[in-house]
Design a protein around this motif. Structure first.
Motif, PDB file in Angstrom:
ATOM      1  N   UNK A  11       9.866  -9.431 -36.389  1.00  0.00           N
ATOM      2  CA  UNK A  11      11.252  -9.931 -36.457  1.00  0.00           C
ATOM      3  C   UNK A  11      11.303 -11.178 -37.347  1.00  0.00           C
ATOM      4  N   UNK A  12      10.334 -12.055 -37.156  1.00  0.00           N
ATOM      5  CA  UNK A  12      10.361 -13.322 -37.900  1.00  0.00           C
ATOM      6  C   UNK A  12      10.022 -13.118 -39.385  1.00  0.00           C
ATOM      7  N   UNK A  13       9.148 -12.147 -39.669  1.00  0.00           N
ATOM      8  CA  UNK A  13       8.890 -11.809 -41.078  1.00  0.00           C
ATOM      9  C   UNK A  13      10.204 -11.346 -41.731  1.00  0.00           C
ATOM     10  N   UNK A  14      10.945 -10.520 -40.977  1.00  0.00           N
ATOM     11  CA  UNK A  14      12.203  -9.990 -41.521  1.00  0.00           C
ATOM     12  C   UNK A  14      13.320 -11.037 -41.554  1.00  0.00           C
ATOM     13  N   UNK A  15      13.152 -12.113 -40.833  1.00  0.00           N
ATOM     14  CA  UNK A  15      14.186 -13.165 -40.859  1.00  0.00           C
ATOM     15  C   UNK A  15      14.056 -14.080 -42.076  1.00  0.00           C
ATOM     16  N   UNK A  16      13.011 -13.859 -42.878  1.00  0.00           N
ATOM     17  CA  UNK A  16      12.767 -14.813 -43.965  1.00  0.00           C
ATOM     18  C   UNK A  16      13.914 -14.996 -44.947  1.00  0.00           C
ATOM     19  N   UNK A  17      14.589 -13.930 -45.375  1.00  0.00           N
ATOM     20  CA  UNK A  17      15.690 -14.197 -46.319  1.00  0.00           C
ATOM     21  C   UNK A  17      16.729 -15.159 -45.733  1.00  0.00           C
ATOM     22  N   UNK A  18      17.045 -14.980 -44.456  1.00  0.00           N
ATOM     23  CA  UNK A  18      18.013 -15.871 -43.804  1.00  0.00           C
ATOM     24  C   UNK A  18      17.453 -17.284 -43.695  1.00  0.00           C
ATOM     25  N   UNK A  19      16.211 -17.381 -43.248  1.00  0.00           N
ATOM     26  CA  UNK A  19      15.593 -18.701 -43.088  1.00  0.00           C
ATOM     27  C   UNK A  19      15.587 -19.455 -44.423  1.00  0.00           C
ATOM     28  N   UNK A  20      15.269 -18.733 -45.488  1.00  0.00           N
ATOM     29  CA  UNK A  20      15.182 -19.384 -46.798  1.00  0.00           C
ATOM     30  C   UNK A  20      16.552 -19.835 -47.283  1.00  0.00           C
ATOM     31  N   UNK A  21      17.575 -19.009 -47.006  1.00  0.00           N
ATOM     32  CA  UNK A  21      18.945 -19.425 -47.382  1.00  0.00           C
ATOM     33  C   UNK A  21      19.343 -20.687 -46.631  1.00  0.00           C
ATOM     34  N   UNK A  22      18.961 -20.742 -45.347  1.00  0.00           N
ATOM     35  CA  UNK A  22      19.288 -21.935 -44.561  1.00  0.00           C
ATOM     36  C   UNK A  22      18.577 -23.180 -45.108  1.00  0.00           C
ATOM     37  N   UNK A  23      17.348 -22.972 -45.567  1.00  0.00           N
ATOM     38  CA  UNK A  23      16.561 -24.127 -46.039  1.00  0.00           C
ATOM     39  C   UNK A  23      17.174 -24.767 -47.281  1.00  0.00           C
ATOM     40  N   UNK A  24      17.817 -23.953 -48.112  1.00  0.00           N
ATOM     41  CA  UNK A  24      18.363 -24.528 -49.358  1.00  0.00           C
ATOM     42  C   UNK A  24      19.859 -24.838 -49.262  1.00  0.00           C
ATOM     43  N   UNK A  25      20.510 -24.350 -48.191  1.00  0.00           N
ATOM     44  CA  UNK A  25      21.973 -24.479 -48.099  1.00  0.00           C
ATOM     45  C   UNK A  25      22.425 -25.928 -48.259  1.00  0.00           C
TER      46      UNK A  25
END
Ligand code: F6R
Length: 362
Positions: A11-25
């Motif tokens: 699940x967490x591997x698949x959450x990476x696109x979201x996590x990365x968007x949050x990191x740069x937002x």
């Protein structure tokens, strides 16, 4: 609560696109080539005068630091070092007023890392904590805190937080470069564009999950697994090996590709798959020669390669064009590879034996 996935790790591997968007937002402006990291109180005058940035961390966070060190040196032209937090000692020749120690920790509670930061603090060194956990001990104790905003990570193996740590540290490198008058606007804009494109590139890897599973199943019987890459590929090779060993219990080691011939090559046989990173920022032409060395000893090779570095006669996965962030994309293949090897062996992926999510003893 695993959202339909068999394990938190997947699940967490698949959450990476979201996590990365949050990191740069809200933090980057690719048109101006600028970064704005909220809440940092480090005075410009201090950053201008710094002559060494020391990263301290453990495990996966340590690997993120090895990646960040190279970006820091390249973009900000400042000396950067990385130390295992458990080995940290304040050196006698160092000028505390011109040193910044950056602790990196997903949990913000790792005892070794907290200890290193406290040691630095005690001699008057300014500290910055980069963490996923708001309100953690690290965030509270450091002079400044920078959050990676990856969201909770429950699987013991760190996955989504690795990429988030690297890109937050990349943004910090651009900040330091800017303050020190070292920012190359073209290079900065390119990195920021790559940052914006990273979530989509990671998604394209995730869309390949079935193909990676097939390859992982085919190679899971290997006696040992080696991971090689140069420059920015080095930390990713180490991280790929760590991920595989901790959840599959297979012997796995990562090497800077050039070191293979200085010893580890003796271990390479037909039973030892070698995973090689051949992308931008990793001197792929030179690593290709190392790939040939292991192939001539009969080792099966799996490449993670950018356009132009693939070869038809080997198993490989494509890494999309993403400049200095390509190794981070390659890493997602390695995460899925580790996951599927471990899953094919029925391992307790979210709770590997002998390990804890947050290591609060030294
Ligand atoms: C590996 C892993 C560990 C942690 C290390 C540091 O998958 O999870 O190596 O990276 O224990 O933890 P943090 O980042 O919380 O300080």
């Amino acid at each position: 609560e695993k959202g339909g996935y068999d394990h938190y790790m997947l699940k967490e591997i698949f959450e990476q696109p979201t996590a990365l968007r949050q990191a740069i937002a809200g933090r980057i402006d690719p048109i101006e080539g600028r970064v704005e990291l909220e809440g940092l109180s480090i005075p410009d005058g201090f950053l201008e005068g710094v002559d060494e940035i020391q990263f301290v961390a453990c495990g996966t966070s340590y690997h993120a630091c090895l990646y960040a060190k190279q970006l820091m040196e390249e973009f900000a032209d400042v000396r950067a070092t990385v130390e295992f937090a458990s080995e940290y000692a304040v050196g006698s020749g160092r000028n505390p007023e011109r040193t910044l120690v950056v602790g990196v920790s997903q949990s913000g509670e790792t005892a070794d890392t907290l200890r290193a930061l406290r040691m630095a603090s005690r001699v008057g060194i300014r500290t910055l904590g980069v963490t996923n956990t708001v309100g953690s001990t690290m965030a509270r104790e450091c002079d400044d805190a920078l959050y990676i905003r990856a969201g909770p990570e429950i699987g013991v193996a760190a996955t989504k937080t690795f990429a988030s740590q690297v890109i937050v540290l990349a943004m910090f490198a651009l900040t330091v470069a800017d303050v020190r008058g070292e920012l190359d606007p073209r290079a900065a804009r390119k990195l920021l564009e790559n940052l914006q494109d990273l979530p989509g590139a990671v998604q394209s890897v995730l869309d390949n999950n079935d193909a990676i599973e097939e390859v992982a199943d085919a190679y899971a019987g290997g006696e040992a697994f080696f991971f090689i890459g140069r420059r920015l590929g080095g930390p990713v090779a180490l991280e790929g090996a760590l991920k595989l060993k901790e959840i599959s219990y297979d012997h796995a080691e990562g090497f800077p590709a050039g070191e293979l011939k200085h010893g580890p090559l003796a271990l390479v046989t037909e039973e030892t798959p070698v995973l090689a990173i051949l992308t931008d920022g990793t001197r792929p032409d030179e690593t290709r020669n190392n790939v040939k060395e292991v192939q001539s000893r009969g080792a099966p090779v799996i490449t993670l390669a950018a356009e132009g570095y693939q070869s038809d006669d080997e198993v490989g996965f494509d890494v999309p064009d993403l400049g200095l962030l390509e190794p981070l994309v390659a890493n997602v293949y390695l995460q899925l590879f580790a996951y599927h090897v471990a899953d094919s062996k029925g391992r307790a992926i979210d709770r590997p034996r002998n390990l804890a999510k947050s290591v609060t003893v030294e």
